[in-house]
Enzyme design. Structure first.
Site, PDB file in Angstrom:
ATOM      1  N   THR A 185       0.868  -1.183   0.000  1.00 11.95           N
ATOM      2  CA  THR A 185       0.000   0.000   0.000  1.00 11.95           C
ATOM      3  C   THR A 185       0.897   1.222   0.000  1.00 11.95           C
ATOM      4  OG1 THR A 185      -0.069   0.168   2.391  1.00 11.95           O
ATOM      5  CG2 THR A 185      -1.789  -1.114   1.352  1.00 11.95           C
ATOM      6  N   GLU A 330      -5.935  -3.653   0.897  1.00 11.40           N
ATOM      7  CA  GLU A 330      -6.124  -4.654   1.952  1.00 11.40           C
ATOM      8  C   GLU A 330      -7.353  -5.532   1.704  1.00 11.40           C
ATOM      9  OE1 GLU A 330      -5.351  -1.543   2.270  1.00 11.40           O
ATOM     10  OE2 GLU A 330      -4.011  -1.158   3.953  1.00 11.40           O
ATOM     11  N   LYS A 439     -12.145  17.993  12.840  1.00 13.90           N
ATOM     12  CA  LYS A 439     -12.835  17.914  14.124  1.00 13.90           C
ATOM     13  C   LYS A 439     -13.075  19.328  14.623  1.00 13.90           C
ATOM     14  CE  LYS A 439     -11.635  13.262  15.001  1.00 13.90           C
ATOM     15  NZ  LYS A 439     -10.450  12.456  14.815  1.00 13.90           N
ATOM     16  N   TRP A 444     -17.720  16.272  13.590  1.00 11.80           N
ATOM     17  CA  TRP A 444     -16.870  15.984  12.437  1.00 11.80           C
ATOM     18  C   TRP A 444     -17.386  16.684  11.183  1.00 11.80           C
ATOM     19  CZ3 TRP A 444     -15.784   9.958  12.546  1.00 11.80           C
ATOM     20  CH2 TRP A 444     -15.041   9.661  13.703  1.00 11.80           C
TER      21      TRP A 444
HETATM   22  P1  AMP Z   1      -5.728   1.838  -2.150  1.00 11.29           P
HETATM   23  O1  AMP Z   1      -5.391   0.805  -1.160  1.00 11.29           O
HETATM   24  O2  AMP Z   1      -4.553   2.580  -2.661  1.00 11.29           O
HETATM   25  O3  AMP Z   1      -6.578   1.290  -3.244  1.00 11.29           O
HETATM   26  O4  AMP Z   1      -6.583   2.941  -1.405  1.00 11.29           O
HETATM   27  C1  AMP Z   1      -7.754   2.617  -0.725  1.00 11.29           C
HETATM   28  C2  AMP Z   1      -8.428   3.856  -0.252  1.00 11.29           C
HETATM   29  O5  AMP Z   1      -8.824   4.657  -1.359  1.00 11.29           O
HETATM   30  C3  AMP Z   1      -9.715   3.620   0.509  1.00 11.29           C
HETATM   31  O6  AMP Z   1      -9.479   3.281   1.834  1.00 11.29           O
HETATM   32  C4  AMP Z   1     -10.414   4.946   0.345  1.00 11.29           C
HETATM   33  O7  AMP Z   1      -9.949   5.900   1.259  1.00 11.29           O
HETATM   34  C5  AMP Z   1     -10.009   5.359  -1.047  1.00 11.29           C
HETATM   35  N1  AMP Z   1     -11.049   5.016  -2.020  1.00 11.29           N
HETATM   36  C6  AMP Z   1     -11.128   3.937  -2.819  1.00 11.29           C
HETATM   37  N2  AMP Z   1     -12.231   3.977  -3.581  1.00 11.29           N
HETATM   38  C7  AMP Z   1     -12.888   5.121  -3.269  1.00 11.29           C
HETATM   39  C8  AMP Z   1     -14.094   5.743  -3.705  1.00 11.29           C
HETATM   40  N3  AMP Z   1     -14.862   5.213  -4.654  1.00 11.29           N
HETATM   41  N4  AMP Z   1     -14.442   6.910  -3.128  1.00 11.29           N
HETATM   42  C9  AMP Z   1     -13.676   7.475  -2.165  1.00 11.29           C
HETATM   43  N5  AMP Z   1     -12.532   6.943  -1.719  1.00 11.29           N
HETATM   44  C10 AMP Z   1     -12.129   5.785  -2.258  1.00 11.29           C
END
Ligand code: AMP
Length: 542
Positions: A185, A330, A439, A444
């Site tokens: 990640t 994840e 916050k 929030w």
């Molecule tokens: P990654 O592991 O790089 O794919 O990032 C995952 C994170 O991307 C998630 O925990 C979200 O915070 C964000 N994310 C993924 N899809 C979306 C979506 N459709 N809208 C908003 N945030 C998203």
């Protein structure tokens, strides 16, 4: 009493075996790094994946060894997917957009034995080669004619490696819980952490993806994953496409509007998937060149929130259904997908759009709940928002080499780090990352909601909202804007535009303008960098 059904393992090799056997003439089309469009079939893909497996065994690779790739979406990368995992080794897809030091860090952390690289990334590897002492060999994903002069040690030519093998190889059988691939990640803080998928988790995720209420991928589709194969296994599409025998179109490094359009149109692509930034570029190209997308049926948008204007443009101007999706590295990655329910068919356009802006409803296989700071479950009323927790057979149980310690609780719940609402129909809407939520006076404020509203203004190219320390309220929102080219819009006009669309106490305390907003390697806004940049910012209200 146990059931009496066969205990056959769910293995990644079975996907390419199936595709080769029953969809053997279906094409895999790639924009090659060398330039030309390359075409072959699933039967060819399996044959060459087997040759790669034999080649790797010849180089001393054994089950469980990590074999890395630095590669675009292309047919040779696909062969690595099946060749490496199929033989029982672990495919580590490195994101080439990470900083070189991070790449060296994760290659070492993963104990990569061999790195297979596209021509593009040879200079990058040369620059860090002295930090990669444990890597026994580099394989360049090209043919002899295109082999570069390189200072990399122990270099092999991919096509020569394959040509030396017969391909008379039977995929081995082993425990389905065996590790299959590894993806780090990009993490906005600390070192990247590895998520180690298994054959079982990958296959279960693929079964889910092909179902009608999820991606609904089927043999009648032609699918173009813009999402890179180095980002959560191209959201699983490299596997799912083989599972259903869909024609696969791989765009290589051509992510600009013109290159994408050429493939979408020329190959009659019916479904694509990518992050909003890519679609912005495509929509711009379509508008400027007066092009349409007659073959395209749906597009999956995820990675960050799909702006309402993007959903509307795709659907109203191009007749392409937008499928908003949410997930994370994840989670293999799929967690929710925004397909509509039948009762919504006769809802007003605005009400349907409000649903489509949500990240979607929970897919079967993933459990989901939202909790407050003390871990109490919050109501599924579409209003309360809290920490989004997930569990399921394609959700991680911990990071590679136990980095970050224990990440699930006693009941397997994993904290996604996202803050969201859930409604009675199972639709989830992200309101923020827990680190980014503002916050203010014990309540929030969603930074994402503010950003979405601000980008709805025609003169705003991009918006980011961060919390700035405030003596009375703890934190208050600062709106950071990148103007559209040629625009001279000022803060008060943007705030006026936002008025009435949110509660008054959510209104940003100030607006500031920048030329560029920093992004992570996967295209997400780097709030941490912004927070550092604006650490000494004084709000007019403070
Ligand atoms: P990654 O592991 O790089 O794919 O990032 C995952 C994170 O991307 C998630 O925990 C979200 O915070 C964000 N994310 C993924 N899809 C979306 C979506 N459709 N809208 C908003 N945030 C998203």
């Amino acid at each position: 009493m146990l059931g009496q059904m066969q205990d056959r393992p769910l293995l990644i090799s079975s996907l390419i075996e199936f595709a080769a056997l029953y969809h053997g003439d279906v094409e895999v089309v790639s924009r090659s790094v060398e330039g030309p469009i390359h075409r072959y079939t699933y039967a060819d893909a399996q044959q060459r994946s087997k040759q790669l497996a034999q080649g790797l065994i010849g180089m001393g690779i054994e089950m469980g060894d990590r074999v890395a790739t630095l590669a675009w979406n292309g047919y040779r990368h696909l062969e690595c997917y099946y060749g490496v995992s199929g033989m029982g080794a672990v495919l580590h897809t490195i994101n080439p957009r990470l900083f070189p030091e991070q790449i060296a860090y994760i290659a070492n952390h993963a104990d990569d034995r061999i790195i297979l690289t596209d021509l593009t990334f040879v200079p990058l590897l040369e620059a860090i080669a002295d930090q990669l002492a444990e890597v026994a060999a580099f394989v360049i994903l090209t043919d002899r004619d295109h082999m570069p002069e390189t200072t990399l040690p122990n270099v092999h030519c991919y096509e020569e490696l394959l040509a030396a093998q017969q391909g008379d190889y039977a995929w081995p059988s082993f425990d389905e819980k065996t590790a299959s691939s590894l993806c780090y990640t990009s993490g906005t803080t600390g070192n990247p952490k590895g998520v180690l998928y298994s054959h079982r988790s990958t296959l279960l995720h693929s079964f889910s993806s092909t179902s009608r209420d999820v991606l609904g991928l089927h043999s009648g589709d032609t699918v173009l994953p813009v999402v890179p194969m180095f980002h959560v296994n191209s959201w699983g599409i490299a596997y799912t496409a083989a599972m259903c025998g869909a024609k696969l179109v791989l765009p290589g490094m051509g992510m600009d509007g013109a290159s994408l359009f050429e493939l979408l149109d020329g190959e009659k692509v019916t479904i694509s998937a990518g992050v909003p930034t890519v679609w912005l570029m495509l929509l711009q190209y379509l508008r400027d060149n007066d092009k349409k997308l007659p073959h395209m049926d749906r597009t999956v948008i995820g990675g960050s929130a799909a702006p309402a204007t993007m959903i509307e443009t795709f659907e109203n101007d191009y007749d392409v259904t937008v499928v908003h999706a949410w997930g994370m590295t994840e989670m293999s990655p799929l967690g929710t997908i925004c397909t509509m329910k039948p009762k919504m068919a006769d809802w007003s356009y605005d009400d349907r759009l409000a649903v489509k802006r949500k990240q979607g409803r929970t897919v079967y296989g993933v459990d989901m709940k939202i909790t407050d700071d003390d871990g109490n479950e919050l109501p599924r009323d579409g209003k309360a928002f809290g920490h989004l927790m997930v569990r399921g057979p394609w959700v991680t149980s911990g990071y590679f080499k136990a980095e970050g310690g224990t990440v699930i609780d006693d009941d397997d719940w994993f904290d996604t780090g996202d803050v969201s609402t859930l409604d009675r129909d199972g639709y989830m809407q992200i309101t923020d990352r827990s680190k980014d939520v503002i916050k203010s006076g014990g309540e929030w404020i969603s930074s994402i909601e503010l950003e979405n509203i601000a980008v709805g203004h025609g003169e705003v190219a991009e918006a980011a909202v961060i919390g700035i320390a405030h003596p009375k309220w703890d934190e208050r929102p600062l709106l950071i804007i990148v103007r559209n080219e040629g625009s001279a819009i000022e803060g008060p006009e943007i705030l006026e535009f936002m008025k009435g669309k949110i509660a008054t106490w959510w209104m940003p305390d100030d607006v500031t303008f920048v030329d560029e907003i920093p992004h992570t390697a996967t295209g997400k806004i780097q709030k941490l960098v912004l927070r550092e940049q604006f650490a000494d910012y004084k709000l007019p209200t403070a």
